[in-house]
Design a protein around this motif. Structure first.
Motif, mmCIF file in Angstrom:
data_model
loop_
_atom_site.group_PDB
_atom_site.id
_atom_site.type_symbol
_atom_site.label_atom_id
_atom_site.label_comp_id
_atom_site.label_asym_id
_atom_site.label_seq_id
_atom_site.Cartn_x
_atom_site.Cartn_y
_atom_site.Cartn_z
ATOM 1 N N LYS A 156 29.544 39.913 30.623
ATOM 2 C CA LYS A 156 29.341 39.913 32.089
ATOM 3 C C LYS A 156 30.238 38.867 32.734
ATOM 4 C CE LYS A 156 25.015 41.474 33.943
ATOM 5 N NZ LYS A 156 24.506 42.310 32.855
ATOM 6 N N ALA A 157 30.830 39.210 33.873
ATOM 7 C CA ALA A 157 31.641 38.225 34.602
ATOM 8 C C ALA A 157 31.315 38.368 36.085
ATOM 9 C CB ALA A 157 33.127 38.490 34.362
ATOM 10 N N GLY A 158 31.539 37.294 36.828
ATOM 11 C CA GLY A 158 31.188 37.288 38.256
ATOM 12 C C GLY A 158 32.179 38.088 39.096
ATOM 13 N N ILE A 159 31.826 38.253 40.370
ATOM 14 C CA ILE A 159 32.670 39.051 41.282
ATOM 15 C C ILE A 159 34.057 38.421 41.411
ATOM 16 C CG2 ILE A 159 32.946 39.809 43.701
ATOM 17 C CD1 ILE A 159 29.894 39.995 43.831
ATOM 18 N N ALA A 160 34.096 37.070 41.519
ATOM 19 C CA ALA A 160 35.387 36.385 41.699
ATOM 20 C C ALA A 160 36.281 36.640 40.482
ATOM 21 C CB ALA A 160 35.165 34.896 41.893
ATOM 22 N N ALA A 161 35.679 36.596 39.293
ATOM 23 C CA ALA A 161 36.467 36.815 38.070
ATOM 24 C C ALA A 161 37.002 38.252 38.034
ATOM 25 C CB ALA A 161 35.619 36.519 36.842
ATOM 26 N N HIS A 162 36.182 39.210 38.452
ATOM 27 C CA HIS A 162 36.630 40.614 38.485
ATOM 28 C C HIS A 162 37.796 40.788 39.456
ATOM 29 C CE1 HIS A 162 34.018 42.872 35.807
ATOM 30 N NE2 HIS A 162 33.047 42.028 36.144
ATOM 31 N N GLN A 163 37.669 40.109 40.609
ATOM 32 C CA GLN A 163 38.716 40.200 41.630
ATOM 33 C C GLN A 163 40.021 39.614 41.086
ATOM 34 O OE1 GLN A 163 37.127 38.367 45.029
ATOM 35 N NE2 GLN A 163 38.159 39.746 46.457
ATOM 36 N N CYS A 164 39.872 38.473 40.434
ATOM 37 C CA CYS A 164 41.023 37.764 39.877
ATOM 38 C C CYS A 164 41.714 38.632 38.810
ATOM 39 C CB CYS A 164 40.488 36.460 39.278
ATOM 40 S SG CYS A 164 41.737 35.405 38.670
ATOM 41 N N LEU A 165 40.916 39.326 37.989
ATOM 42 C CA LEU A 165 41.496 40.170 36.934
ATOM 43 C C LEU A 165 42.249 41.348 37.557
ATOM 44 C CD1 LEU A 165 41.708 40.446 33.853
ATOM 45 C CD2 LEU A 165 39.730 41.965 33.927
ATOM 46 N N ALA A 166 41.669 41.933 38.617
ATOM 47 C CA ALA A 166 42.329 43.068 39.279
ATOM 48 C C ALA A 166 43.651 42.614 39.900
ATOM 49 C CB ALA A 166 41.408 43.647 40.344
ATOM 50 N N GLU A 167 43.649 41.422 40.527
ATOM 51 C CA GLU A 167 44.890 40.913 41.129
ATOM 52 C C GLU A 167 45.937 40.623 40.054
ATOM 53 O OE1 GLU A 167 43.783 37.496 43.443
ATOM 54 O OE2 GLU A 167 42.688 38.723 44.887
ATOM 55 N N THR A 168 45.471 40.067 38.935
ATOM 56 C CA THR A 168 46.399 39.754 37.842
ATOM 57 C C THR A 168 47.018 41.044 37.302
ATOM 58 O OG1 THR A 168 45.103 37.815 37.298
ATOM 59 C CG2 THR A 168 46.586 38.597 35.595
ATOM 60 N N ALA A 169 46.191 42.076 37.142
ATOM 61 C CA ALA A 169 46.712 43.359 36.644
ATOM 62 C C ALA A 169 47.775 43.894 37.606
ATOM 63 C CB ALA A 169 45.573 44.364 36.490
ATOM 64 N N ALA A 170 47.522 43.763 38.913
ATOM 65 C CA ALA A 170 48.487 44.257 39.907
ATOM 66 C C ALA A 170 49.787 43.450 39.827
ATOM 67 C CB ALA A 170 47.882 44.163 41.302
ATOM 68 N N LEU A 171 49.663 42.141 39.624
ATOM 69 C CA LEU A 171 50.869 41.304 39.537
ATOM 70 C C LEU A 171 51.652 41.603 38.250
ATOM 71 C CD1 LEU A 171 49.388 37.983 40.950
ATOM 72 C CD2 LEU A 171 51.181 39.359 41.993
ATOM 73 N N PHE A 172 50.926 41.840 37.153
ATOM 74 C CA PHE A 172 51.601 42.216 35.897
ATOM 75 C C PHE A 172 52.379 43.520 36.118
ATOM 76 C CE2 PHE A 172 48.823 40.061 32.365
ATOM 77 C CZ PHE A 172 49.137 38.832 32.896
ATOM 78 N N ALA A 173 51.711 44.490 36.760
ATOM 79 C CA ALA A 173 52.351 45.800 36.981
ATOM 80 C C ALA A 173 53.604 45.622 37.831
ATOM 81 C CB ALA A 173 51.361 46.752 37.641
ATOM 82 N N ALA A 174 53.511 44.778 38.868
ATOM 83 C CA ALA A 174 54.663 44.561 39.743
ATOM 84 C C ALA A 174 55.801 43.876 38.979
ATOM 85 C CB ALA A 174 54.249 43.713 40.942
ATOM 86 N N ALA A 175 55.460 43.182 37.908
ATOM 87 C CA ALA A 175 56.481 42.485 37.111
ATOM 88 C C ALA A 175 57.081 43.399 36.037
ATOM 89 C CB ALA A 175 55.858 41.247 36.452
ATOM 90 N N GLY A 176 56.642 44.657 35.997
ATOM 91 C CA GLY A 176 57.188 45.584 34.991
ATOM 92 C C GLY A 176 56.347 45.629 33.732
ATOM 93 N N LEU A 177 55.093 45.153 33.851
ATOM 94 C CA LEU A 177 54.164 45.215 32.719
ATOM 95 C C LEU A 177 52.964 46.043 33.177
ATOM 96 C CD1 LEU A 177 54.418 41.400 31.926
ATOM 97 C CD2 LEU A 177 55.009 43.194 30.279
ATOM 98 N N PRO A 178 53.074 47.381 33.125
ATOM 99 C CA PRO A 178 52.005 48.223 33.655
ATOM 100 C C PRO A 178 50.644 47.808 33.098
ATOM 101 C CG PRO A 178 53.791 49.547 32.743
ATOM 102 C CD PRO A 178 54.123 48.128 32.451
ATOM 103 N N ALA A 179 49.687 47.610 33.994
ATOM 104 C CA ALA A 179 48.377 47.121 33.542
ATOM 105 C C ALA A 179 47.279 47.777 34.346
ATOM 106 C CB ALA A 179 48.317 45.605 33.695
#
Ligand code: PAF
Length: 319
Positions: A156-179
């Motif tokens: 289980k993780a909190g809402i902030a952690a979920h948000q942070c993971l989604a943003e990180t995935a988007a930034l990875f994808a923008a860097a050419g690392l589809p996530a």
């Protein structure tokens, strides 16, 4: 963390995957550090950066240190070490973990999740990646094909952690690392584990590339049995295994037919392997459930014997 700002990313472990993520994240403008236990390698990377070999070699500046205190703070800490080194990596990164960055563990297998639970004391996510990367020499990586990285929280993780993971995935994808982020990462971890169960130990024992397992009658049968045993264990534990895991494993053999698996690379270089986190974990889980998994047991014992310096018959010529 906001979606448009550059991250401070600390990568623990400058292996093939670590170097690939470092090069692409640095190229996209993020501030990348390597935290390494090996001072000589850290100095080399700090001096020369990382080199990504695609059509043309590309050098990217990254910083590297053996001392986490030198880094100060991190938004994301990526653990790119082998599963058996997760405990040591967490110790080394401890000063950075105090402020609660997003910790993402990118390992094969399962064994290290208990260590993450015990040591991390913060929201930790795991990542499963099908990026192809091979280390040519320290700090120099060949990109062997792009693939998706699936991220998610095992616990289980909190809402902030979920948000942070989604943003990180988007930034990875923008860097050419589809996530992508999965709400059922446990199934994704097991799906990948079953592929490793069928490929890694057998390629190490037959001393062959992934695709060759399908050409050897006995090896292919062992692959199928090992994966079926592991899938039975997974289902008995209530894990949702999608589709046909044998077909998936054979498809990976075909898609990566020239690849030298990570376990065969470890054996060839005389390094410890991830056997305990792959077939070994199936043997332990099966024992706890009172199930028999003879093929996984045999593979685990043979790889342990090789690691202990024994002379198990490793033979390329077995049909
Ligand atoms: O560990 C590896 O080598 C990889 O996970 C895989 C998928 C078996 C491809 O070589």
């Amino acid at each position: 963390m906001t979606g448009d700002r550059a991250l401070i990313v600390v990568i623990v472990g400058p292996g093939a995957l670590g170097c690939l993520f470092a090069a692409l994240l640095s190229k996209a403008g993020h501030s990348v550090w390597f935290l390494d236990h090996d001072r000589e390698r850290a100095c080399k990377i700090a001096d020369h950066g990382v080199c990504l070999l695609e059509t043309m070699p590309q050098f990217q500046a990254v910083r590297a240190t053996v001392n986490a205190n030198e880094i100060g703070r991190a938004d994301v800490v990526l653990l790119c070490v082998k599963s058996y080194d997760v405990g040591k990596a967490l110790e080394m990164a401890a000063p950075l973990l105090v402020e609660g960055p997003l910790l993402i563990a990118l390992q094969n297998g399962l064994g290290h999740h208990e260590i993450l639970r015990r040591c991390a004391g913060l929201s930790w996510a795991v990542g499963i990646t099908s990026q192809g990367a091979a280390l040519v020499e320290p700090g120099v990586v060949r990109h062997g094909g792009s693939g998706i990285t699936t991220l998610g929280f095992m616990d289980k993780a909190g809402i902030a952690a979920h948000q942070c993971l989604a943003e990180t995935a988007a930034l990875f994808a923008a860097a050419g690392l589809p996530a992508t982020v999965s709400a059922d990462i446990s199934s994704a971890v097991w799906d990948k584990l079953l592929v490793n169960v069928g490929i890694n130990a057998l390629t190490a024992l037959y001393d062959c590339a992934n695709g060759e397992l399908l050409e050897k009658r006995r090896a292919r049968e062992q692959l199928r049995q090992a994966v079926r045993e592991a899938a039975r264990v997974a289902r008995a534990r209530g894990v949702n295994i999608s589709g046909d895991p044998v077909a998936r494993t054979e498809a990976v053999c075909r898609a990566t037919n020239k690849n030298i698996s990570s376990m065969l690379q470890d054996i060839r270089h005389g390094r410890p392997t991830e056997i305990e986190a792959i077939n070994g974990v199936i043997v332990r889980e099966a024992a706890a459930l009172g199930m028999d998994v003879p093929v996984n047991q045999e593979l685990t014992q043979k790889i342990r014997a090789i690691q202990a310096g024994g002379s198990v018959n490793r033979n390329r010529s077995v049909p």
